[in-house]
Design a protein around this motif. Structure first.
Motif, PDB file in Angstrom:
ATOM      1  N   ALA A 175      -9.408   6.388  -9.346  1.00 41.70           N
ATOM      2  CA  ALA A 175      -9.106   6.633  -8.515  1.00 41.70           C
ATOM      3  C   ALA A 175      -8.075   7.942  -9.623  1.00 41.70           C
ATOM      4  O   ALA A 175      -8.310   7.685 -10.313  1.00 41.70           O
ATOM      5  CB  ALA A 175      -7.700   6.729  -7.614  1.00 41.70           C
ATOM      6  N   ALA A 176      -7.826   9.046  -8.818  1.00 43.29           N
ATOM      7  CA  ALA A 176      -7.221  10.111 -10.224  1.00 43.29           C
ATOM      8  C   ALA A 176      -5.815   9.993 -10.384  1.00 43.29           C
ATOM      9  O   ALA A 176      -5.020   9.770 -11.059  1.00 43.29           O
ATOM     10  CB  ALA A 176      -7.363  11.887  -8.971  1.00 43.29           C
ATOM     11  N   PHE A 177      -4.717   9.502  -9.728  1.00 45.24           N
ATOM     12  CA  PHE A 177      -3.886   8.551  -9.628  1.00 45.24           C
ATOM     13  C   PHE A 177      -3.440   7.227 -11.030  1.00 45.24           C
ATOM     14  O   PHE A 177      -2.579   7.529 -11.606  1.00 45.24           O
ATOM     15  CB  PHE A 177      -3.009   7.625  -8.606  1.00 45.24           C
ATOM     16  CG  PHE A 177      -3.514   6.067  -8.316  1.00 45.24           C
ATOM     17  CD1 PHE A 177      -2.568   5.681  -9.357  1.00 45.24           C
ATOM     18  CD2 PHE A 177      -4.268   5.913  -8.511  1.00 45.24           C
ATOM     19  CE1 PHE A 177      -2.234   4.189  -9.565  1.00 45.24           C
ATOM     20  CE2 PHE A 177      -4.359   4.204  -8.313  1.00 45.24           C
ATOM     21  CZ  PHE A 177      -3.439   3.838  -8.966  1.00 45.24           C
ATOM     22  N   ALA A 178      -4.614   7.234 -11.234  1.00 46.66           N
ATOM     23  CA  ALA A 178      -4.624   5.892 -12.790  1.00 46.66           C
ATOM     24  C   ALA A 178      -4.579   6.972 -14.035  1.00 46.66           C
ATOM     25  O   ALA A 178      -3.736   6.655 -14.768  1.00 46.66           O
ATOM     26  CB  ALA A 178      -5.954   5.233 -12.712  1.00 46.66           C
ATOM     27  N   HIS A 179      -5.567   8.214 -13.880  1.00 50.27           N
ATOM     28  CA  HIS A 179      -5.427   9.448 -15.054  1.00 50.27           C
ATOM     29  C   HIS A 179      -3.744   9.986 -14.898  1.00 50.27           C
ATOM     30  O   HIS A 179      -3.745   9.857 -15.938  1.00 50.27           O
ATOM     31  CB  HIS A 179      -5.974  10.790 -14.817  1.00 50.27           C
ATOM     32  CG  HIS A 179      -7.553  10.026 -14.245  1.00 50.27           C
ATOM     33  ND1 HIS A 179      -8.620  10.692 -13.929  1.00 50.27           N
ATOM     34  CD2 HIS A 179      -8.327   9.179 -15.233  1.00 50.27           C
ATOM     35  CE1 HIS A 179      -9.935  10.178 -13.560  1.00 50.27           C
ATOM     36  NE2 HIS A 179      -9.798   8.975 -14.917  1.00 50.27           N
ATOM     37  N   ILE A 180      -3.082  10.479 -14.355  1.00 47.95           N
ATOM     38  CA  ILE A 180      -1.544  10.478 -13.476  1.00 47.95           C
ATOM     39  C   ILE A 180      -0.604   9.675 -14.208  1.00 47.95           C
ATOM     40  O   ILE A 180       0.106   9.508 -14.970  1.00 47.95           O
ATOM     41  CB  ILE A 180      -1.809  11.111 -12.150  1.00 47.95           C
ATOM     42  CG1 ILE A 180      -2.288  12.252 -12.153  1.00 47.95           C
ATOM     43  CG2 ILE A 180       0.214  11.429 -12.269  1.00 47.95           C
ATOM     44  CD1 ILE A 180      -2.228  11.956 -10.640  1.00 47.95           C
ATOM     45  N   ALA A 181      -0.964   7.992 -13.518  1.00 47.24           N
ATOM     46  CA  ALA A 181      -0.316   7.447 -14.213  1.00 47.24           C
ATOM     47  C   ALA A 181      -0.535   6.895 -15.553  1.00 47.24           C
ATOM     48  O   ALA A 181       1.096   6.840 -16.672  1.00 47.24           O
ATOM     49  CB  ALA A 181      -0.444   5.524 -13.509  1.00 47.24           C
ATOM     50  N   GLY A 182      -1.890   6.569 -16.268  1.00 48.01           N
ATOM     51  CA  GLY A 182      -2.228   6.738 -17.641  1.00 48.01           C
ATOM     52  C   GLY A 182      -1.107   8.275 -18.188  1.00 48.01           C
ATOM     53  O   GLY A 182      -0.617   7.847 -19.573  1.00 48.01           O
ATOM     54  N   GLY A 183      -0.945   9.265 -17.883  1.00 44.70           N
ATOM     55  CA  GLY A 183      -0.452  10.372 -18.749  1.00 44.70           C
ATOM     56  C   GLY A 183       0.844  10.400 -18.588  1.00 44.70           C
ATOM     57  O   GLY A 183       1.830  10.450 -19.243  1.00 44.70           O
TER      58      GLY A 183
END
Length: 240
Positions: A175-183
């Motif tokens: 999921a794209a949100f995983a990248h966002i949360a990690g960022g």
């Protein structure tokens, strides 16, 4: 006598993490018939997901951390390791192995919890760790009370890319949100976490330099002289 080239275990957390990810994918494909990652290394989704989080299951709580070691396939793994092996050692040198390990654990857990609460699909892979490292590395000048323009550009570019990719394709269970949360985690770490003190770095470098000088000194010729009243001036390791 000069020493030859040799390998150094320069970034233990980064290297061990990468090896574990590769071993799990190998075991999943060749030993467990593709069931290992689905069983132990996939984070559950929300209650609307086919693989919903069960708050009564101890294993589901463990999966909120272990999913970062699982990957859908080799391109997925290699794509993440390319960033992890590039940025991980730099951040491990800057913040220390223990601090980097803590950052990875917190990022994985935060992303896993958000997935279990809000996202109606399961999650697998270390993409959140990758984006955390990307954002963390873009904040190397934070000590100078500056916000680098590259930080803003990288954040905007990466976030935009993730939304575009997420809308264009759902082939991979990422999921794209995983990248966002990690960022977001990486950004907070960049502002809040203190790098290793300069004193510690200088002390470490001084110790290495002194050890090297002692080694050179031990290999240098020495000339002994009889005791006399004549003044002696020592240059390096040779008495004149």
């Amino acid at each position: 006598m000069k020493k030859g080239w040799h390998l150094t275990f320069n970034a233990p957390v980064t290297i061990v993490f990468s090896i574990i990810c590769a071993l799990i994918l190998l075991l999943n494909q060749f030993v467990f018939g593709g069931h290992l990652i689905n069983t132990l290394f996939t984070a559950p989704g929300s209650q609307k997901s086919d693989f919903a989080f069960n708050w009564k299951s101890v294993l589901d709580y463990i999966r909120l951390l272990t999913y970062v070691f699982g990957h859908a396939d080799w391109p997925h793994l290699l794509g993440n390791l390319a960033f992890i092996l590039l940025l991980g050692p730099l951040m491990e040198e800057r913040y220390g192995s223990a601090m980097l390990a803590l950052m990875m654990v917190v990022t994985a857990f935060v992303t896993g919890v958000i997935n279990a609460c809000l996202i109606p699909k399961s999650l697998v892979g270390s993409s959140s760790i990758v984006f955390m490292l990307i954002m963390l590395s873009s904040l190397v000048n934070i000590e100078k009370k500056e916000i680098p323009l590259t930080f803003i550009l990288v954040f905007a570019l990466y976030i935009g890319t993730q939304f575009i990719n997420s809308a264009a394709s759902n082939e991979r269970n990422v999921a794209a949100f995983a990248h966002i949360a990690g960022g977001l985690c990486g950004s907070l770490f960049g502002f809040m976490a203190a790098p290793k003190t300069r004193t510690a770095r200088k002390s470490s470098k001084k110790t290495d330099t002194e050890a090297r000088l002692r080694e050179i000194d031990s290999q240098s010729p020495r000339f002994k002289r009889d005791n006399s009243d004549e003044d002696v001036t020592q240059v390096g390791t040779i008495e004149l």
